[in-house]
Design a protein around this motif. Sequence first.
Motif, PDB file in Angstrom:
ATOM      1  N   ILE A 233       0.839  -1.213   0.000  1.00 64.01           N
ATOM      2  CA  ILE A 233       0.000   0.000   0.000  1.00 64.01           C
ATOM      3  C   ILE A 233       0.867   1.254   0.000  1.00 64.01           C
ATOM      4  CG2 ILE A 233      -1.568   1.381   1.436  1.00 64.01           C
ATOM      5  CD1 ILE A 233      -2.981  -1.200   2.204  1.00 64.01           C
ATOM      6  N   VAL A 234       1.923   1.256   0.800  1.00 64.30           N
ATOM      7  CA  VAL A 234       2.727   2.486   0.897  1.00 64.30           C
ATOM      8  C   VAL A 234       3.659   2.667  -0.291  1.00 64.30           C
ATOM      9  CG1 VAL A 234       2.603   2.636   3.414  1.00 64.30           C
ATOM     10  CG2 VAL A 234       4.490   1.382   2.340  1.00 64.30           C
ATOM     11  N   THR A 235       3.795   1.632  -1.122  1.00 62.48           N
ATOM     12  CA  THR A 235       4.681   1.808  -2.277  1.00 62.48           C
ATOM     13  C   THR A 235       3.923   1.909  -3.598  1.00 62.48           C
ATOM     14  OG1 THR A 235       4.920  -0.587  -2.333  1.00 62.48           O
ATOM     15  CG2 THR A 235       6.677   0.652  -1.241  1.00 62.48           C
ATOM     16  N   MET A 236       2.671   1.486  -3.611  1.00 64.83           N
ATOM     17  CA  MET A 236       1.965   1.421  -4.909  1.00 64.83           C
ATOM     18  C   MET A 236       1.532   2.808  -5.398  1.00 64.83           C
ATOM     19  SD  MET A 236      -1.894   0.044  -4.039  1.00 64.83           S
ATOM     20  CE  MET A 236      -1.482  -1.620  -3.637  1.00 64.83           C
ATOM     21  N   ASP A 237       1.285   2.869  -6.701  1.00 64.91           N
ATOM     22  CA  ASP A 237       0.688   4.075  -7.259  1.00 64.91           C
ATOM     23  C   ASP A 237      -0.791   4.084  -6.876  1.00 64.91           C
ATOM     24  OD1 ASP A 237       3.107   4.350  -8.391  1.00 64.91           O
ATOM     25  OD2 ASP A 237       2.480   3.949 -10.464  1.00 64.91           O
ATOM     26  N   GLY A 238      -1.287   5.294  -6.682  1.00 65.77           N
ATOM     27  CA  GLY A 238      -2.695   5.367  -6.281  1.00 65.77           C
ATOM     28  C   GLY A 238      -3.504   6.219  -7.226  1.00 65.77           C
ATOM     29  N   PHE A 239      -4.819   6.165  -7.039  1.00 67.17           N
ATOM     30  CA  PHE A 239      -5.741   6.883  -7.911  1.00 67.17           C
ATOM     31  C   PHE A 239      -6.087   8.232  -7.276  1.00 67.17           C
ATOM     32  CE2 PHE A 239      -5.975   2.452  -8.839  1.00 67.17           C
ATOM     33  CZ  PHE A 239      -6.189   2.355 -10.195  1.00 67.17           C
ATOM     34  N   ALA A 240      -5.479   9.275  -7.818  1.00 63.33           N
ATOM     35  CA  ALA A 240      -5.661  10.607  -7.248  1.00 63.33           C
ATOM     36  C   ALA A 240      -6.663  11.404  -8.086  1.00 63.33           C
ATOM     37  CB  ALA A 240      -4.322  11.323  -7.205  1.00 63.33           C
ATOM     38  N   VAL A 241      -7.243  12.430  -7.465  1.00 65.60           N
ATOM     39  CA  VAL A 241      -8.208  13.283  -8.152  1.00 65.60           C
ATOM     40  C   VAL A 241      -7.701  14.719  -8.083  1.00 65.60           C
ATOM     41  CG1 VAL A 241     -10.645  13.889  -8.315  1.00 65.60           C
ATOM     42  CG2 VAL A 241      -9.976  11.794  -7.139  1.00 65.60           C
ATOM     43  N   ASP A 242      -7.709  15.407  -9.219  1.00 66.50           N
ATOM     44  CA  ASP A 242      -7.269  16.804  -9.167  1.00 66.50           C
ATOM     45  C   ASP A 242      -8.464  17.725  -8.901  1.00 66.50           C
ATOM     46  OD1 ASP A 242      -8.630  17.212 -11.508  1.00 66.50           O
ATOM     47  OD2 ASP A 242      -6.842  17.136 -12.796  1.00 66.50           O
ATOM     48  N   ALA A 243      -8.178  19.017  -8.857  1.00 68.99           N
ATOM     49  CA  ALA A 243      -9.213  19.983  -8.466  1.00 68.99           C
ATOM     50  C   ALA A 243     -10.402  19.963  -9.423  1.00 68.99           C
ATOM     51  CB  ALA A 243      -8.612  21.378  -8.402  1.00 68.99           C
ATOM     52  N   ALA A 244     -10.140  19.602 -10.698  1.00 72.92           N
ATOM     53  CA  ALA A 244     -11.224  19.585 -11.678  1.00 72.92           C
ATOM     54  C   ALA A 244     -12.006  18.277 -11.650  1.00 72.92           C
ATOM     55  CB  ALA A 244     -10.646  19.808 -13.077  1.00 72.92           C
ATOM     56  N   GLY A 245     -11.595  17.365 -10.767  1.00 70.29           N
ATOM     57  CA  GLY A 245     -12.300  16.091 -10.683  1.00 70.29           C
ATOM     58  C   GLY A 245     -11.738  15.025 -11.608  1.00 70.29           C
ATOM     59  N   GLU A 246     -10.610  15.336 -12.297  1.00 66.68           N
ATOM     60  CA  GLU A 246      -9.985  14.353 -13.188  1.00 66.68           C
ATOM     61  C   GLU A 246      -9.192  13.357 -12.353  1.00 66.68           C
ATOM     62  OE1 GLU A 246     -10.043  14.212 -16.618  1.00 66.68           O
ATOM     63  OE2 GLU A 246     -11.526  15.837 -16.616  1.00 66.68           O
ATOM     64  N   VAL A 247      -9.317  12.077 -12.682  1.00 66.38           N
ATOM     65  CA  VAL A 247      -8.599  11.044 -11.937  1.00 66.38           C
ATOM     66  C   VAL A 247      -7.297  10.723 -12.663  1.00 66.38           C
ATOM     67  CG1 VAL A 247      -8.709   8.681 -11.066  1.00 66.38           C
ATOM     68  CG2 VAL A 247     -10.766  10.115 -11.074  1.00 66.38           C
ATOM     69  N   PHE A 248      -6.222  10.626 -11.923  1.00 64.92           N
ATOM     70  CA  PHE A 248      -4.939  10.267 -12.534  1.00 64.92           C
ATOM     71  C   PHE A 248      -4.128   9.412 -11.567  1.00 64.92           C
ATOM     72  CE2 PHE A 248      -2.154  13.116 -10.103  1.00 64.92           C
ATOM     73  CZ  PHE A 248      -3.092  13.972  -9.533  1.00 64.92           C
ATOM     74  N   MET A 249      -3.149   8.693 -12.117  1.00 73.34           N
ATOM     75  CA  MET A 249      -2.316   7.834 -11.286  1.00 73.34           C
ATOM     76  C   MET A 249      -1.222   8.682 -10.640  1.00 73.34           C
ATOM     77  SD  MET A 249      -3.805   5.016 -11.658  1.00 73.34           S
ATOM     78  CE  MET A 249      -2.699   4.045 -10.638  1.00 73.34           C
ATOM     79  N   GLN A 250      -1.039   8.473  -9.341  1.00 71.00           N
ATOM     80  CA  GLN A 250       0.003   9.237  -8.660  1.00 71.00           C
ATOM     81  C   GLN A 250       0.898   8.275  -7.895  1.00 71.00           C
ATOM     82  OE1 GLN A 250      -0.608  11.869  -5.103  1.00 71.00           O
ATOM     83  NE2 GLN A 250      -0.573  13.446  -6.685  1.00 71.00           N
ATOM     84  N   GLU A 251       2.181   8.512  -8.022  1.00 68.56           N
ATOM     85  CA  GLU A 251       3.156   7.649  -7.354  1.00 68.56           C
ATOM     86  C   GLU A 251       3.018   7.804  -5.832  1.00 68.56           C
ATOM     87  OE1 GLU A 251       7.865   7.363  -7.625  1.00 68.56           O
ATOM     88  OE2 GLU A 251       6.896   7.966  -9.509  1.00 68.56           O
ATOM     89  N   GLY A 252       3.027   6.681  -5.141  1.00 69.21           N
ATOM     90  CA  GLY A 252       3.000   6.713  -3.679  1.00 69.21           C
ATOM     91  C   GLY A 252       1.817   7.463  -3.098  1.00 69.21           C
ATOM     92  N   LYS A 253       0.677   7.410  -3.802  1.00 71.08           N
ATOM     93  CA  LYS A 253      -0.487   8.189  -3.384  1.00 71.08           C
ATOM     94  C   LYS A 253      -0.944   7.835  -1.962  1.00 71.08           C
ATOM     95  CE  LYS A 253      -4.300  10.593  -3.493  1.00 71.08           C
ATOM     96  NZ  LYS A 253      -4.192  11.977  -3.005  1.00 71.08           N
ATOM     97  N   TYR A 254      -0.967   6.532  -1.659  1.00 71.82           N
ATOM     98  CA  TYR A 254      -1.533   6.138  -0.364  1.00 71.82           C
ATOM     99  C   TYR A 254      -0.569   6.472   0.772  1.00 71.82           C
ATOM    100  CZ  TYR A 254      -4.703   3.993  -3.612  1.00 71.82           C
ATOM    101  OH  TYR A 254      -5.586   3.814  -4.642  1.00 71.82           O
ATOM    102  N   LEU A 255       0.737   6.393   0.474  1.00 73.02           N
ATOM    103  CA  LEU A 255       1.725   6.831   1.473  1.00 73.02           C
ATOM    104  C   LEU A 255       1.562   8.332   1.715  1.00 73.02           C
ATOM    105  CD1 LEU A 255       4.170   6.232   3.265  1.00 73.02           C
ATOM    106  CD2 LEU A 255       5.641   6.731   1.306  1.00 73.02           C
ATOM    107  N   ASN A 256       1.424   9.068   0.612  1.00 81.17           N
ATOM    108  CA  ASN A 256       1.185  10.508   0.738  1.00 81.17           C
ATOM    109  C   ASN A 256      -0.015  10.790   1.628  1.00 81.17           C
ATOM    110  OD1 ASN A 256       3.231  11.060  -0.957  1.00 81.17           O
ATOM    111  ND2 ASN A 256       1.961  11.653  -2.716  1.00 81.17           N
ATOM    112  N   ASN A 257      -1.076  10.038   1.368  1.00 82.28           N
ATOM    113  CA  ASN A 257      -2.292  10.259   2.159  1.00 82.28           C
ATOM    114  C   ASN A 257      -2.021  10.076   3.645  1.00 82.28           C
ATOM    115  OD1 ASN A 257      -3.680  10.807  -0.150  1.00 82.28           O
ATOM    116  ND2 ASN A 257      -4.981   8.987  -0.106  1.00 82.28           N
ATOM    117  N   LEU A 258      -1.275   9.045   3.972  1.00 83.34           N
ATOM    118  CA  LEU A 258      -0.965   8.799   5.386  1.00 83.34           C
ATOM    119  C   LEU A 258      -0.125   9.934   5.962  1.00 83.34           C
ATOM    120  CD1 LEU A 258      -0.264   4.958   5.331  1.00 83.34           C
ATOM    121  CD2 LEU A 258      -2.039   6.120   6.661  1.00 83.34           C
TER     122      LEU A 258
END
Lengths: 380, 495
Positions: A233-258
């Motif tokens: 979980i802490v190393t995988m790419d995650g599904f992030a959403v930008d301000a416009a609501g567009e979904v994109f892949m982000q490196e280490g998204k779930y680690l970032n969230n934590l």
Amino acid sequence: MITYAFLQNYWWFLIALLGGLLVFLLFVQGGNALIFLAGRDEAERQLIVNSTGRKWELTFTTLVTFGGAFFASFPLFYSTSFGGAYWVWVLILITFVLQAVSYEFQSKAGNILGKRTFRIFLTLNGCLAPLLIGTAVGTFFTGSAFIVDKGAVGDIAAPVISRWANNWHGLEAVANPFNVEFGVMVLLLTISLGALYLINNIDDDKLAAQLRRSLLISFPLFLVAFVAVVAQIVTMDGFAVDAAGEVFMQEGKYLNNLVEMPAVLTLFLAGAVLVVVGIAATLLRKGFRRGIWLAGPGTVFAVMALFMVVGYNNTAYYPSTADLASSLTLANSSSSEFTLRTMAVVSLMIPFVVAYIAYFWRQMDRKSLTSEELEKGEKY
Amino acid sequence: MVETALVDWSRLQFALTAGYHWLFVPLTLGLAVIMATMETIYVATGDEFWKRTTKFWMKLFAINFAVGIATGIILEFEFGTNWSNYSWFVGDIFGAPLAIEGIFAFFIEATFFAVMFFGWERVSKRFHLASTWLTGIGAALSAVWILIANSWMQHPVGMEFNPDTVRHEMVDFWALVLNPVAISKFFHSVFSGWMTGSIFVIGISSWYLLKGRERRFALASIRVAAIVGIIGTIAVMFSGDSSGIHAAKYQPMKLAAAEGLEDGGTRAPFSIVPGVEIPGMLSALATHDIDGYVPGINDILDGYTTPDGEYHPSAEEKMARGKLALEAFSDYRELKDSDPAAAAEARATLDQNIEYFGYGYIESRDELVPPVPLIYWAFRVMVGLGGFLLMLMFFVLWAERRRRIENMRWLLWVALLSIPLVYIAGQAGWIVAEVGRQPWTIEGLLPVKAAVSSVSVAAVKTTFWLFVAIFTLFLAIEIRILFKAIKHGPNVDND
């Protein structure tokens, strides 16, 4: 100021809470997975069945309420996931259906299939339900293949809003090792919780010793699965959403969230520590029977934190690998502001419900369950 | 194109689950009241006889309860698995009562069922009695919320269509809760459960009397059950009457189909069976006025104007306006970012025709008529059996009070053989309510073919037969266990 976004987050918090409570209450399933493993003879098996049998309806009701609350607050998840990952949900439901009748039927005269079959049903539900639910939750991190097109409603010939992009209808989730590992982790956790609950609830030295021995196996295996899952979980790419609501892949998204949500990180760590301490203390201290009251709340906290990691901080909680834009976020899948607000008022009753359940739980469990009681009183 | 087979199998699967669910639920609703009444007598008098009596019926209650729960969970999730479009299109309204049902009602049932069943030695007498009542109240509360949801499908209120989110959104929660259809439906369904519980208890008690066993137990049970049943049946009659009025007002096609009324008018006759009619009776029932106007199937399809001047467009007109609404919806979605002025125009067209949105999916007027013979006969079976069972309960109560019942073996046999009849009446009632709503999932808003999930016919067929196998097996087991438990008799507390 209670905004629409606040209400969406609040409802995700409640979904996380119900999800956490549900996994905790899956100790019923975990206990049933041990009917034949820890219960050596009829008396012991009967004790296990009757012990989980006094709680199973709470777990079942929590599952139903979890479904109802998800429907009311994020209906697009309900329609997309249930209609799409058809086979996974149907399988989960069938195991719960088998369980629901098995308690009542197993020891009754005239039950056609015999006691053993119904206990196998209980064991089946005990193993499959946590495994499948865990695997399904794994897809919250890895994504599923579906397409959402709300505008299709205007198409008279094919007014289909959510469409699954393959014919496996959810079964494909097992092709991703992470999902399966997630499922195995949940299964091992619930088996450990089941053992802790039974140790606490039943007064029987021999059975307690066998349950402790089962923990010696399930706990280390759980730790391995837990570490493996968290590491991914802490190393995988995650599904992030930008301000416009567009979904994109982000490196280490779930680690970032934590990292970006220290409260969630703290909740997660506190949960993990409580689970480990609860089980370890039970293993190390012979007379210690309250492990479930550490590991149980720990489970609630850790599961809540995981739900928050996939839902909060601009993350798509139910991502689509077939079409990123179809991914479900709190903003694009929730009910209307009016409904969320109305239901928020309803939700103020939840503490009251939890309180009376806890009160009656205490009333009913002041005395531990013994074989003598089963001989004299009501039993399954 | 949405396959007809997919729609049919999905409907069949839902009907199967709902039908099975309603085999178990009414007994839960009714038996709960009967055994709680018995336990109240025990607590008031301290007579151990009543405790044993209560415990026996409670045992049968528990056997039946589990299967009701098992079928219920499938029902809840089938909205998502098989009616996925529906779940989004109206989930904003429909999900709420389901969630409330879980939070408010199911936890009461789950918590107090455990106390009721296992708490005899663990909690005080009064506390236990409260738990028994609360289990029954929890069951009735569950019925409140699911019936509010169902009634909304019969008579949608308190919502507005939002083309941006593509769904109906709740704007008035209380309109949903206080929907007149929901109120009648709640009383009609819950009290029909009292009938079921009553006939179940009377029938089984009669069997004991026929066998010359458990005399005191059987007579006492008959007395309590008959009183509960008579109250229940009278309430069923009154709520049924207002359900008829609601159907006339909000679902005229359902009423016309249930009566097999091809051409309506004022002083519409009520058909008892084909060829036997009471003039003016249908008008009296449907409008509480013998001169009231009741449209027939053809009137509804051709369009009609009621005597007070209210115009109801023809099927073709509704379908045309529905198509307009659907086109305007698509135009609005396409233009809203590029051409706000044109989008606003499309939006206005949509709003003008939104009432007939669902008709846009209808291809021929024949689709709008539900299967008449099925509903016509189901209605007659329901009403006929209901009337018969009420008379039976009165007669049984009279015979018991006069201490004659034991000598009237034919009456005991009739009572015993009436157990299946009360179930048939209940099933028939739901056939009228649900088949009568066809082709709509939500009356006028969304036909079944636009509500269904996009899964393969083979998948739905597979789960359908799987559920047939599982539910039928459970039903067989339940009946067999009940038979054994009844044979064993109430004198023993455990086995």
